[in-house]
Motif scaffolding. Structure first.
Motif, PDB file in Angstrom:
ATOM      1  N   LEU A  15       0.825  -1.191   0.000  1.00 47.05           N
ATOM      2  CA  LEU A  15       0.000   0.000   0.000  1.00 47.05           C
ATOM      3  C   LEU A  15       0.868   1.252   0.000  1.00 47.05           C
ATOM      4  O   LEU A  15       1.881   1.320   0.688  1.00 47.05           O
ATOM      5  N   VAL A  16       0.464   2.234  -0.781  1.00 41.29           N
ATOM      6  CA  VAL A  16       1.203   3.487  -0.895  1.00 41.29           C
ATOM      7  C   VAL A  16       0.291   4.617  -0.464  1.00 41.29           C
ATOM      8  O   VAL A  16      -0.877   4.674  -0.863  1.00 41.29           O
ATOM      9  N   ASP A  17       0.819   5.507   0.371  1.00 41.22           N
ATOM     10  CA  ASP A  17       0.012   6.644   0.809  1.00 41.22           C
ATOM     11  C   ASP A  17      -0.312   7.540  -0.384  1.00 41.22           C
ATOM     12  O   ASP A  17       0.548   7.786  -1.239  1.00 41.22           O
ATOM     13  N   PRO A  18      -1.547   8.026  -0.487  1.00 41.04           N
ATOM     14  CA  PRO A  18      -1.917   8.911  -1.599  1.00 41.04           C
ATOM     15  C   PRO A  18      -1.020  10.140  -1.658  1.00 41.04           C
ATOM     16  O   PRO A  18      -0.667  10.726  -0.632  1.00 41.04           O
ATOM     17  N   VAL A 341      -0.538   2.586  -8.719  1.00 42.22           N
ATOM     18  CA  VAL A 341      -0.066   2.140  -7.401  1.00 42.22           C
ATOM     19  C   VAL A 341       0.752   3.231  -6.721  1.00 42.22           C
ATOM     20  O   VAL A 341       0.536   3.571  -5.554  1.00 42.22           O
ATOM     21  N   GLY A 344      -1.022   6.155  -5.199  1.00 42.24           N
ATOM     22  CA  GLY A 344      -1.891   5.861  -4.062  1.00 42.24           C
ATOM     23  C   GLY A 344      -3.365   5.810  -4.410  1.00 42.24           C
ATOM     24  O   GLY A 344      -4.217   5.766  -3.514  1.00 42.24           O
ATOM     25  N   THR A 347      -4.923   2.704  -2.997  1.00 42.08           N
ATOM     26  CA  THR A 347      -5.159   2.825  -1.554  1.00 42.08           C
ATOM     27  C   THR A 347      -6.441   3.602  -1.288  1.00 42.08           C
ATOM     28  O   THR A 347      -7.249   3.236  -0.419  1.00 42.08           O
ATOM     29  N   ALA A 350      -9.367   1.446  -2.080  1.00 46.15           N
ATOM     30  CA  ALA A 350      -9.527   0.419  -1.052  1.00 46.15           C
ATOM     31  C   ALA A 350     -10.213   0.983   0.185  1.00 46.15           C
ATOM     32  O   ALA A 350     -11.118   0.362   0.750  1.00 46.15           O
ATOM     33  N   ASP A 351      -9.778   2.158   0.602  1.00 44.12           N
ATOM     34  CA  ASP A 351     -10.398   2.786   1.777  1.00 44.12           C
ATOM     35  C   ASP A 351     -11.873   3.094   1.520  1.00 44.12           C
ATOM     36  O   ASP A 351     -12.723   2.887   2.384  1.00 44.12           O
ATOM     37  N   ALA A 391      -4.647  -2.535  -4.235  1.00 47.10           N
ATOM     38  CA  ALA A 391      -4.660  -2.243  -2.800  1.00 47.10           C
ATOM     39  C   ALA A 391      -5.780  -2.979  -2.076  1.00 47.10           C
ATOM     40  O   ALA A 391      -5.676  -3.243  -0.869  1.00 47.10           O
ATOM     41  N   ASP A 394      -4.960  -6.448  -0.429  1.00 49.00           N
ATOM     42  CA  ASP A 394      -3.987  -6.482   0.665  1.00 49.00           C
ATOM     43  C   ASP A 394      -4.606  -7.161   1.880  1.00 49.00           C
ATOM     44  O   ASP A 394      -5.666  -6.765   2.361  1.00 49.00           O
TER      45      ASP A 394
END
Length: 463
Positions: A15-18, A341, A344, A347, A350-351, A391, A394
């Motif tokens: 996972l990569v922070d936006p 990816v 982000g 990620t 996914a959230d 993401a 994960d």
């Protein structure tokens, strides 16, 4: 060693922070996808170039440095080529040996020759599935058309009645079962286990083919009646020494058995130090399994079929130029995925999915359906949808990740229509009008897609 480790060189990315606010990343993704659609469908730009430009668009709108975006694209290109490119090339080599040796003809003649009138659609579905296991859809279609014509003439039934089941078998293998480019690419992007996905893919494909093939074919054959032409009536090619049915089936299933064997050993033994598991991990690795299959095929479909060394070498060599475009598209898709990816966006998605309590399997299918409808390309749909799902897998188990791959595969074959090259290929071979093609081929693809999703969701209850 867990079942999902050391599957392909490229595993699911962490996972990569936006890198930007949510609205900006969402805008970047939507604009890039819209650009893909316009470039491929309106401008008629090759998908390789469209995917590269799409990746650049995502990174630039997300606010990344252009050099960083280029680095992401380059990394994705290289990793994907290493993970998927060799498998596609080996699959093409195997397929051309099967076709040129007469092995494919042997499968068709043996299965269809033993089927009665009522069982012919079921036999054709089985033939389509077996031929479709190692072959790309277009190659399988060209190979099967003379047989479809001949069977329809002998049984005195509509071309649709026996043709749709064969197409269902071909299309299901293309969407659900490795080593086809779509499933292999999704496995690569999401870090799924190939053996587990292969087993589940076959499990999904069987009931899906039954529903979309013989069952739907019986209905479509009453909707649209197409008299079989006399094309290819006396053009059946027979190899010098055609391989027997048993040898042909054993060779076709060899890589499947090796990859499934690895998955079984990983589950049953589950001891990285165990010699048997170590051997299984090596010979069951996708690249090694397909390499072994090609080498064996060079003997069973080459030497034993009467080919000399020069002929075998020339045959294998001729398999590579036609797949160059596919390799480039898949590689560019890797670059596009890597930008998604690294920014982000995955990620963020996914959230959002977790907060909204949306089924990941259903989301994967819907994304693939939307891209498929917009671009007409199952490969582009698979690449884009699986890129967005990275993401979301994960923390998922091996089986759950494989089901996401299959959900993407199901969505990627939804309702083939006028922007899909396959639509026109089927239309011309079957001699139908556009409306007839929609009522038969397009609806069959839709039934295949929806049935596949239903089976995947059902398996999701237990996995």
């Amino acid at each position: 060693m867990s079942p999902s480790s050391a599957v392909l060189p490229l595993a699911a990315s962490p996972l990569v922070d936006p890198v930007a606010p949510g609205w900006q990343l969402l805008t970047a993704a939507l604009v890039a996808i819209a650009l893909l659609v316009v470039l491929i469908t309106v401008v008629k730009l090759h998908p390789f170039l469209a995917l590269i430009l799409g990746g650049l668009t995502v990174g630039i709108i997300a606010g990344q440095n252009v050099n960083d975006v280029l680095a992401s694209i380059t990394k994705g290109l290289g990793d994907t080529t290493a993970g998927v490119g060799a498998l596609i090339a080996l699959g093409a080599m195997f397929a051309i040996l099967l076709a040129e040796s007469g092995g494919a003809d042997q499968i068709v003649d043996t299965i269809v020759g033993r089927a009665s009138g009522r069982l012919l659609p079921w036999a054709m579905a089985a033939v389509g599935a077996i031929i479709g296991l190692p072959m790309f859809f277009e190659i399988g279609l060209v190979l099967l058309m003379p047989v479809i014509y001949l069977v329809a003439r002998r049984a005195q039934v509509s071309l649709i009645t026996v043709g749709i089941p064969a197409l269902a078998g071909l299309s299901a293998m293309h969407g659900f079962v490795p080593p086809h480019p779509g499933p292999v690419t999704a496995i690569d992007y999401l870090g799924a286990d190939l053996g587990v996905t292969l087993a589940l893919g076959i499990l999904v494909a069987v009931p899906t083919i039954i529903v979309a093939g013989p069952l739907f074919g019986a209905i479509a054959g009453r909707w649209v009646v197409v008299e079989p032409p006399h094309t290819w009536e006396a053009e059946e090619r027979v190899a010098t020494r055609r391989p027997s049915f048993g040898v042909t089936i054993a060779t076709v299933l060899l890589p499947v058995v090796l990859m499934l064997g690895k998955a079984v050993l990983d589950i049953v033994i589950d001891d990285p130090e165990n010699t048997v598991q170590q051997v299984g991990d090596v010979i069951g690795a996708p690249f090694v399994a397909l390499l072994i299959a090609v080498l064996v095929a060079m003997y069973t479909f080459g030497v034993r079929a009467g080919m000399d060394k020069a002929t075998i070498s020339d045959t294998v060599g001729r398999s590579l130029p036609p797949i160059a475009g596919i390799l480039l598209i898949v590689a560019a898709g890797g670059g596009f995925k890597q930008v998604l990816v690294d920014t982000g966006i995955g990620t963020l998605l996914a959230d959002w999915a977790k907060d909204a309590d949306v089924s990941v399997l259903l989301l994967a299918w819907v994304l693939a359906v939307l891209i498929r409808l917009a671009t007409g390309s199952a490969t582009v749909a698979t690449i884009t949808a699986s890129s967005l799902m990275v993401a979301l897998v994960d923390g998922m188990s091996t089986g759950e990740t494989s089901l996401v791959v299959l959900a993407v595969g199901a969505g990627s074959v939804f309702f083939s229509h006028v922007n899909d090259a396959g639509f026109w290929l089927v239309k011309e071979y079957f001699g139908m009008g556009v409306g007839q093609t929609v009522k038969t081929w397009s609806l069959m693809e839709t039934v295949l897609s929806v049935t596949g999703l239903v089976v995947v969701l059902f398996l999701g209850i237990f996995i």
